[in-house]
Design a protein around this motif. Structure first.
Motif, PDB file in Angstrom:
ATOM      1  N   TRP A 125      -2.278  -7.158   2.399  1.00 53.95           N
ATOM      2  CA  TRP A 125      -1.976  -6.898   3.804  1.00 53.95           C
ATOM      3  C   TRP A 125      -3.067  -6.020   4.419  1.00 53.95           C
ATOM      4  CZ3 TRP A 125       0.129  -3.644   0.149  1.00 53.95           C
ATOM      5  CH2 TRP A 125       0.113  -2.278   0.419  1.00 53.95           C
ATOM      6  N   GLY A 126      -3.355  -6.279   5.687  1.00 56.04           N
ATOM      7  CA  GLY A 126      -4.429  -5.585   6.373  1.00 56.04           C
ATOM      8  C   GLY A 126      -3.960  -4.401   7.190  1.00 56.04           C
ATOM      9  N   PRO A 127      -4.914  -3.681   7.821  1.00 55.08           N
ATOM     10  CA  PRO A 127      -4.567  -2.511   8.638  1.00 55.08           C
ATOM     11  C   PRO A 127      -3.604  -2.836   9.772  1.00 55.08           C
ATOM     12  CG  PRO A 127      -6.932  -2.596   8.225  1.00 55.08           C
ATOM     13  CD  PRO A 127      -6.371  -3.889   7.737  1.00 55.08           C
ATOM     14  N   ASP A 128      -3.691  -4.052  10.317  1.00 56.66           N
ATOM     15  CA  ASP A 128      -2.779  -4.427  11.396  1.00 56.66           C
ATOM     16  C   ASP A 128      -1.333  -4.477  10.904  1.00 56.66           C
ATOM     17  OD1 ASP A 128      -3.606  -6.607   9.793  1.00 56.66           O
ATOM     18  OD2 ASP A 128      -2.931  -8.049  11.300  1.00 56.66           O
ATOM     19  N   CYS A 129      -1.137  -4.891   9.659  1.00 60.07           N
ATOM     20  CA  CYS A 129       0.215  -4.925   9.082  1.00 60.07           C
ATOM     21  C   CYS A 129       0.732  -3.514   8.826  1.00 60.07           C
ATOM     22  CB  CYS A 129       0.214  -5.729   7.788  1.00 60.07           C
ATOM     23  SG  CYS A 129      -0.254  -7.460   7.995  1.00 60.07           S
ATOM     24  N   THR A 130      -0.159  -2.630   8.379  1.00 62.92           N
ATOM     25  CA  THR A 130       0.232  -1.230   8.198  1.00 62.92           C
ATOM     26  C   THR A 130       0.691  -0.633   9.520  1.00 62.92           C
ATOM     27  OG1 THR A 130      -1.225  -0.869   6.300  1.00 62.92           O
ATOM     28  CG2 THR A 130      -0.625   1.065   7.591  1.00 62.92           C
ATOM     29  N   GLU A 131      -0.074  -0.873  10.580  1.00 62.45           N
ATOM     30  CA  GLU A 131       0.294  -0.365  11.905  1.00 62.45           C
ATOM     31  C   GLU A 131       1.624  -0.953  12.367  1.00 62.45           C
ATOM     32  OE1 GLU A 131       0.543   1.260  15.699  1.00 62.45           O
ATOM     33  OE2 GLU A 131      -0.568   1.910  13.919  1.00 62.45           O
ATOM     34  N   GLU A 132       1.801  -2.249  12.182  1.00 61.49           N
ATOM     35  CA  GLU A 132       3.041  -2.903  12.605  1.00 61.49           C
ATOM     36  C   GLU A 132       4.249  -2.325  11.870  1.00 61.49           C
ATOM     37  OE1 GLU A 132       5.183  -7.308  12.252  1.00 61.49           O
ATOM     38  OE2 GLU A 132       2.998  -7.157  12.149  1.00 61.49           O
ATOM     39  N   PHE A 133       4.118  -2.124  10.561  1.00 63.48           N
ATOM     40  CA  PHE A 133       5.231  -1.620   9.758  1.00 63.48           C
ATOM     41  C   PHE A 133       5.565  -0.178  10.140  1.00 63.48           C
ATOM     42  CE2 PHE A 133       7.194   0.006   5.827  1.00 63.48           C
ATOM     43  CZ  PHE A 133       8.104  -1.001   5.556  1.00 63.48           C
ATOM     44  N   LEU A 134       4.548   0.663  10.269  1.00 62.86           N
ATOM     45  CA  LEU A 134       4.780   2.059  10.637  1.00 62.86           C
ATOM     46  C   LEU A 134       5.426   2.166  12.018  1.00 62.86           C
ATOM     47  CD1 LEU A 134       1.442   3.714   9.430  1.00 62.86           C
ATOM     48  CD2 LEU A 134       3.682   3.910   8.344  1.00 62.86           C
ATOM     49  N   LYS A 135       4.882   1.441  12.966  1.00 59.99           N
ATOM     50  CA  LYS A 135       5.378   1.527  14.341  1.00 59.99           C
ATOM     51  C   LYS A 135       6.794   0.979  14.466  1.00 59.99           C
ATOM     52  CE  LYS A 135       4.058   0.389  19.098  1.00 59.99           C
ATOM     53  NZ  LYS A 135       3.017  -0.271  19.947  1.00 59.99           N
ATOM     54  N   LYS A 136       7.050  -0.148  13.825  1.00 60.26           N
ATOM     55  CA  LYS A 136       8.355  -0.798  13.943  1.00 60.26           C
ATOM     56  C   LYS A 136       9.474   0.067  13.393  1.00 60.26           C
ATOM     57  CE  LYS A 136      10.759  -5.116  12.828  1.00 60.26           C
ATOM     58  NZ  LYS A 136      10.621  -6.466  12.204  1.00 60.26           N
ATOM     59  N   PHE A 137       9.189   0.794  12.310  1.00 57.57           N
ATOM     60  CA  PHE A 137      10.241   1.575  11.660  1.00 57.57           C
ATOM     61  C   PHE A 137      10.064   3.081  11.862  1.00 57.57           C
ATOM     62  CE2 PHE A 137       9.919  -2.442   9.262  1.00 57.57           C
ATOM     63  CZ  PHE A 137      11.180  -2.939   9.562  1.00 57.57           C
ATOM     64  N   ASN A 138       9.214   3.443  12.828  1.00 53.50           N
ATOM     65  CA  ASN A 138       9.030   4.844  13.220  1.00 53.50           C
ATOM     66  C   ASN A 138       8.633   5.709  12.022  1.00 53.50           C
ATOM     67  OD1 ASN A 138       8.965   6.956  15.099  1.00 53.50           O
ATOM     68  ND2 ASN A 138      11.087   7.541  14.666  1.00 53.50           N
ATOM     69  N   LEU A 139       7.676   5.216  11.246  1.00 53.87           N
ATOM     70  CA  LEU A 139       7.189   5.920  10.067  1.00 53.87           C
ATOM     71  C   LEU A 139       5.805   6.507  10.328  1.00 53.87           C
ATOM     72  CD1 LEU A 139       8.147   3.162   7.468  1.00 53.87           C
ATOM     73  CD2 LEU A 139       9.377   5.307   7.834  1.00 53.87           C
TER      74      LEU A 139
END
Length: 279
Positions: free
Chosen positions: A147-161
């Protein structure tokens, strides 16, 4: 000292890996007639270990990392019963999984499957980060995702992490990768995105213990302290390896393997009778 210790499952906590890397043989040797019973109890413990954790609502921790979601393809009708669930979607339709899907995943598997309806355990235990955007199959390992940096950003943002902390890649694995930093000091910050960070943490110094060569990585190990009230600012501590007594391994490391990339994962799924996917 901590009042409680929480253990998460790693990719080596499986029937196949404990057999290949000598844990089974060590248990049978040390416990004699009770060895098989002790080994079965260990496998039962591995099955029950959590796959991931959320610390203070801000930090996601797992051995490998992120995981795919289930792709639902609706039919022309809008009724739910006509929807088709795709368990092994094409590469271009891979999507990130949700914490709700993670909570529903069946973790009680001795060897996480690399195909079929229960892919989340294998993804969490075997996936690796990449500098290339998107999700793709982890073809080097034959199981899990990249998974790339865009997926990291999506996961963090979506779940408020704020943080993703994972392990899985020691200095031997990172030595083969040109897109990510090495593991010389025991940790790396792999993705630095708007919503937070992805950290790889490796706590085993001078890894691996047994190699088919006298050359050593001489890496440091590391651990992280997360302090209240927010627990989202990592404090890194690296440490050197102590003198190690000479001991013999419980497997023939010269003839077997030096790294996870050389594992025959077809053998990890009993009676699979199929070849590993290549894409």
């Amino acid at each position: 000292m901590p009042n409680r210790v929480y253990l998460l499952r790693g990719n080596h906590e499986s029937k196949y890996c404990t057999s290949v890397y000598g844990f089974e043989k060590e248990v049978l040797t040390k416990y004699g007639e009770s060895g098989k019973h002790v080994y079965r109890k260990c496998l039962g413990c591995f099955e029950g270990l959590p796959l991931a954790s959320i610390i203070a609502g801000k930090v996601y921790t797992a051995h490998g990392g992120l995981f795919r979601g289930t792709v639902v393809t609706p039919s022309k009708r809008s009724k739910k019963k006509n929807r088709k669930v795709v368990h092994n979607p094409a590469v271009n339709s891979l999507i990130l999984g949700s914490l709700e899907e993670l909570a529903k995943a069946r973790r009680s598997v001795l060897d996480p499957p690399w195909e079929g309806p229960n892919l989340i355990p294998g993804d969490i235990l075997w996936s690796d980060p990449s500098m290339s955007p998107g999700l793709s199959p982890n073809t080097e390992r034959g199981i899990g995702l990249l998974w790339g940096p865009d997926c990291t950003e999506e996961f963090l943002k979506k779940f408020n992490l704020k943080l993703i902390i994972r392990s899985h890649e020691g200095p031997d694995a990172r030595d083969k990768r040109s897109d990510l930093e090495g593991m010389d000091v025991g940790y790396t910050i792999d993705h630095l995105v708007e919503s937070g960070k992805l950290i790889t943490l490796f706590s085993a110094p001078d890894y691996p213990q047994f190699q088919a060569t006298e050359e050593r990585f001489r890496n440091k190990g590391a651990y992280i302290i997360l302090e209240p009230p927010h627990f989202d600012t990592p404090i890194f501590h690296s440490f050197c390896y102590p003198p190690r007594p000479k001991v013999n391994p419980y497997y023939d490391f010269e003839d077997v393997i030096d790294s996870d990339e050389e594992l025959d994962l077809v053998s990890m799924v009993p009676d699979s009778g199929v070849q590993l996917p290549t894409a």
